[in-house]
Design a protein around this motif. Structure first.
Motif, PDB file in Angstrom:
ATOM      1  N   GLY A  12     -79.917  73.833   7.358  1.00  0.00           N
ATOM      2  CA  GLY A  12     -80.133  73.971   5.925  1.00  0.00           C
ATOM      3  C   GLY A  12     -79.788  72.703   5.162  1.00  0.00           C
ATOM      4  N   LEU A  13     -78.649  72.079   5.516  1.00  0.00           N
ATOM      5  CA  LEU A  13     -78.240  70.845   4.854  1.00  0.00           C
ATOM      6  C   LEU A  13     -79.240  69.720   5.116  1.00  0.00           C
ATOM      7  N   LEU A  14     -79.694  69.606   6.360  1.00  0.00           N
ATOM      8  CA  LEU A  14     -80.671  68.572   6.699  1.00  0.00           C
ATOM      9  C   LEU A  14     -81.962  68.760   5.910  1.00  0.00           C
ATOM     10  N   ASN A  15     -82.388  70.020   5.786  1.00  0.00           N
ATOM     11  CA  ASN A  15     -83.597  70.299   5.004  1.00  0.00           C
ATOM     12  C   ASN A  15     -83.375  70.013   3.522  1.00  0.00           C
ATOM     13  N   GLY A  16     -82.169  70.326   3.032  1.00  0.00           N
ATOM     14  CA  GLY A  16     -81.848  70.035   1.637  1.00  0.00           C
ATOM     15  C   GLY A  16     -81.863  68.546   1.355  1.00  0.00           C
ATOM     16  N   CYS A 232     -89.251  72.163   2.881  1.00  0.00           N
ATOM     17  CA  CYS A 232     -87.865  71.817   3.249  1.00  0.00           C
ATOM     18  C   CYS A 232     -86.878  72.486   2.308  1.00  0.00           C
ATOM     19  N   PHE A 233     -87.212  72.504   1.020  1.00  0.00           N
ATOM     20  CA  PHE A 233     -86.318  73.151   0.061  1.00  0.00           C
ATOM     21  C   PHE A 233     -86.198  74.641   0.363  1.00  0.00           C
ATOM     22  N   GLY A 234     -87.321  75.277   0.691  1.00  0.00           N
ATOM     23  CA  GLY A 234     -87.282  76.697   1.027  1.00  0.00           C
ATOM     24  C   GLY A 234     -86.417  76.968   2.238  1.00  0.00           C
ATOM     25  N   ALA A 235     -86.490  76.080   3.242  1.00  0.00           N
ATOM     26  CA  ALA A 235     -85.669  76.230   4.438  1.00  0.00           C
ATOM     27  C   ALA A 235     -84.189  76.042   4.116  1.00  0.00           C
ATOM     28  N   ALA A 236     -83.890  75.169   3.164  1.00  0.00           N
ATOM     29  CA  ALA A 236     -82.495  74.945   2.772  1.00  0.00           C
ATOM     30  C   ALA A 236     -81.957  76.112   1.949  1.00  0.00           C
ATOM     31  N   ALA A 237     -82.794  76.635   1.056  1.00  0.00           N
ATOM     32  CA  ALA A 237     -82.339  77.662   0.118  1.00  0.00           C
ATOM     33  C   ALA A 237     -81.846  78.927   0.809  1.00  0.00           C
ATOM     34  N   ILE A 238     -82.402  79.240   1.987  1.00  0.00           N
ATOM     35  CA  ILE A 238     -82.003  80.469   2.672  1.00  0.00           C
ATOM     36  C   ILE A 238     -80.845  80.235   3.643  1.00  0.00           C
ATOM     37  N   ARG A 239     -80.394  78.978   3.762  1.00  0.00           N
ATOM     38  CA  ARG A 239     -79.361  78.683   4.760  1.00  0.00           C
ATOM     39  C   ARG A 239     -78.059  78.137   4.176  1.00  0.00           C
ATOM     40  N   SER A 243     -74.243  76.877  -4.521  1.00  0.00           N
ATOM     41  CA  SER A 243     -73.406  75.806  -5.059  1.00  0.00           C
ATOM     42  C   SER A 243     -73.696  74.479  -4.355  1.00  0.00           C
ATOM     43  N   THR A 244     -73.965  74.542  -3.057  1.00  0.00           N
ATOM     44  CA  THR A 244     -74.306  73.328  -2.311  1.00  0.00           C
ATOM     45  C   THR A 244     -75.651  72.776  -2.753  1.00  0.00           C
ATOM     46  N   LEU A 245     -76.616  73.664  -2.935  1.00  0.00           N
ATOM     47  CA  LEU A 245     -77.926  73.225  -3.435  1.00  0.00           C
ATOM     48  C   LEU A 245     -77.789  72.593  -4.814  1.00  0.00           C
ATOM     49  N   GLY A 246     -76.900  73.162  -5.630  1.00  0.00           N
ATOM     50  CA  GLY A 246     -76.678  72.621  -6.963  1.00  0.00           C
ATOM     51  C   GLY A 246     -76.179  71.191  -6.935  1.00  0.00           C
ATOM     52  N   LEU A 247     -75.349  70.873  -5.938  1.00  0.00           N
ATOM     53  CA  LEU A 247     -74.872  69.495  -5.793  1.00  0.00           C
ATOM     54  C   LEU A 247     -75.947  68.590  -5.211  1.00  0.00           C
ATOM     55  N   LEU A 248     -76.713  69.111  -4.248  1.00  0.00           N
ATOM     56  CA  LEU A 248     -77.762  68.307  -3.617  1.00  0.00           C
ATOM     57  C   LEU A 248     -78.849  67.902  -4.614  1.00  0.00           C
ATOM     58  N   GLN A 249     -79.057  68.721  -5.668  1.00  0.00           N
ATOM     59  CA  GLN A 249     -80.145  68.432  -6.596  1.00  0.00           C
ATOM     60  C   GLN A 249     -79.968  67.098  -7.311  1.00  0.00           C
ATOM     61  N   TYR A 250     -78.732  66.590  -7.366  1.00  0.00           N
ATOM     62  CA  TYR A 250     -78.502  65.316  -8.034  1.00  0.00           C
ATOM     63  C   TYR A 250     -78.957  64.130  -7.187  1.00  0.00           C
ATOM     64  N   LEU A 251     -79.243  64.369  -5.898  1.00  0.00           N
ATOM     65  CA  LEU A 251     -79.714  63.273  -5.047  1.00  0.00           C
ATOM     66  C   LEU A 251     -81.019  62.675  -5.575  1.00  0.00           C
ATOM     67  N   ALA A 252     -81.943  63.534  -5.997  1.00  0.00           N
ATOM     68  CA  ALA A 252     -83.263  63.055  -6.425  1.00  0.00           C
ATOM     69  C   ALA A 252     -83.174  62.105  -7.618  1.00  0.00           C
ATOM     70  N   PRO A 253     -82.527  62.502  -8.732  1.00  0.00           N
ATOM     71  CA  PRO A 253     -82.455  61.547  -9.844  1.00  0.00           C
ATOM     72  C   PRO A 253     -81.617  60.316  -9.541  1.00  0.00           C
ATOM     73  N   VAL A 254     -80.610  60.443  -8.660  1.00  0.00           N
ATOM     74  CA  VAL A 254     -79.828  59.263  -8.275  1.00  0.00           C
ATOM     75  C   VAL A 254     -80.728  58.255  -7.559  1.00  0.00           C
TER      76      VAL A 254
END
Length: 328
Positions: A12-16, A232-239, A243-254
Motif C-alpha cells: 500500500g505504501l509503495l502504491n501511495g 496505484c492510489f486505489g491500491a494504496a487506499a485499501i491497504r 491518516s497515512t494517505l493524508g500525509l502522502l498527499q503532500y508529496l505531489a505539491p512538494v
C-alpha cells in the motif's frame, strides 16, 4: 497473518508513493505535448482516458455499477457535476504548467486540504476544531501575502484548489470506485471532447496527425498518464490508514514546487516565500491536529472495547456463580 498484514501495508505504501510521485512529476509531461495547446491536450486526455479505463473494465469484467448508475438520475447528475469540475481542474492545470506557472499550480494542491475543510463547513455544516480555524485563518493571510507578491490574487491556485475540493465533495456523495468513477466522468466528457478534436482537425489546426507519430503517441498516452496513478492510489487506499494517505498527499505539491524552482527556474521573490511559508505553517498545524485527533479516537475506541470485554466477562462470571447454573 501479522506478516501478511505488514506485507499488505508495504504494498500500500509503495502504491501511495507511486501515485503521489507520478502526480508530482506530471509537470514534466505536459510540455512534451507542445505545440498542442492546453484545450487540445485536455480533449485528448478525456478521449484516451475513457479508452484506457474502458479496456481495464473489460479485462476486470466490472460493469454491474453502470446499470445501477443509469437508473439513479440524482447520482448521474452528481457524476456530471464531478466531470465538469474535474474538466476545469485538468484544463487549468495543463495550461498553468505549459504557461510557466508550475509553482503557483503547486500552491493549489498545498491549500486544497484547507479548502476541503472550508467546503465541509459551508456545504456540509461541519464543525471545525480550534486548530482547524487557526489553520484556515493562517491560509487566508497567506493568500493576501501572495496577492501582494503576485500583484494579483493567485487565481490559478484558488481555481485548482476549489475545483478539486468540489470534485472530492461530489465524489464522496457519488461513492463510486476510482476506475468506475473515472470511466463515468470521461464517458460524459467523451462526446464534447471528440467533437472538439474533429472540429480542430477539420480546421487544419490539430497537431495530432501533422506532428509525427511520436507526438501522436504522446497525446494518446495522456490516458495512461491519467489512469495509472489512479490505479496505484486505489491500491494504496485499501491497504494503508487514511491518516497515512493524508500525509502522502503532500508529496505531489512538494515535487511540483521543487520542479517549478529547480527545473523550470521560476522566480520566487521574498514575498512569495513568505506566502508559501504561511501555507506550510497552516498545513503543519492541520496535520498535527488530524494526527492528534486520530490517536485520541483510537484510544477512545480501545478503551470502549476494553470496557465492553470487561462487562461481558463480569456478566459471564456472575451467571456461572448464580444458583440457576448449579448442578443438582
Amino acid at each position: 497473518m501479522a506478516g501478511q498484514s505488514r506485507s499488505e501495508q508495504r504494498i500500500g505504501l509503495l502504491n501511495g508513493f507511486a501515485a503521489y510521485g507520478m502526480w508530482g512529476l506530471v509537470p514534466l509531461f505536459w510540455p512534451l505535448l507542445k505545440p498542442a495547446g492546453a484545450v487540445e491536450i485536455l480533449a485528448h486526455r478525456m478521449v484516451w482516458s475513457l479508452a484506457v479505463v474502458g479496456v481495464a473494465l473489460l479485462v476486470m469484467r466490472r460493469w454491474a455499477w453502470l446499470g445501477e448508475l443509469v437508473r439513479q438520475p440524482r447520482k448521474l447528475g452528481l457524476v456530471t457535476v464531478a466531470a465538469t469540475v474535474i474538466t476545469v481542474n485538468w484544463g487549468v492545470y495543463i495550461w498553468a504548467v505549459n504557461a510557466g506557472h508550475v509553482v503557483e499550480a503547486s500552491l493549489g494542491y498545498f491549500i486544497n486540504p484547507l479548502v476541503t475543510i472550508a467546503l465541509g463547513v459551508l456545504v456540509l455544516k461541519e464543525r471545525m476544531r480550534p486548530a482547524q480555524w487557526a489553520a484556515v485563518g493562517i491560509a487566508l493571510v497567506a493568500v493576501l501575502v501572495l496577492t501582494v507578491g503576485y500583484g494579483r490574487p493567485p487565481w490559478i491556485s484558488l481555481c485548482l484548489a476549489f475545483s478539486f475540493g468540489t470534485y472530492g465533495l461530489v465524489k464522496k456523495k457519488v461513492n463510486l470506485g476510482g476506475i468506475e468513477s473515472l470511466a463515468a466522468e470521461t464517458a460524459i466528457q467523451f462526446l464534447p471532447a471528440l467533437a472538439y478534436l474533429l472540429w480542430l482537425s477539420a480546421r487544419g489546426d490539430s497537431t495530432f496527425a501533422v506532428q509525427g507519430a511520436g507526438h501522436a503517441a504522446l497525446l494518446a498516452s495522456t490516458g495512461v498518464v491519467t489512469a495509472i496513478p489512479l490505479v496505484c492510489f486505489g491500491a494504496a487506499a485499501i491497504r494503508v490508514p487514511l491518516s497515512t494517505l493524508g500525509l502522502l498527499q503532500y508529496l505531489a505539491p512538494v515535487f511540483q514546487f521543487l520542479l517549478g524552482i529547480l527545473y523550470f527556474h521560476e522566480a520566487m521573490p521574498p514575498e512569495r516565500w513568505a506566502g508559501f511559508a504561511l501555507v506550510w505553517v497552516a498545513l503543519s498545524l492541520l496535520t498535527f491536529d488530524a494526527l492528534r485527533t486520530a490517536r485520541r479516537s483510537a484510544l477512545d475506541r480501545a478503551e470502549l472495547h476494553a470496557r465492553r470485554n470487561a462487562a461481558t466477562a463480569a456478566a459471564a462470571t456472575a451467571a456461572e456463580d448464580s444458583p440457576v447454573y448449579e448442578r443438582p
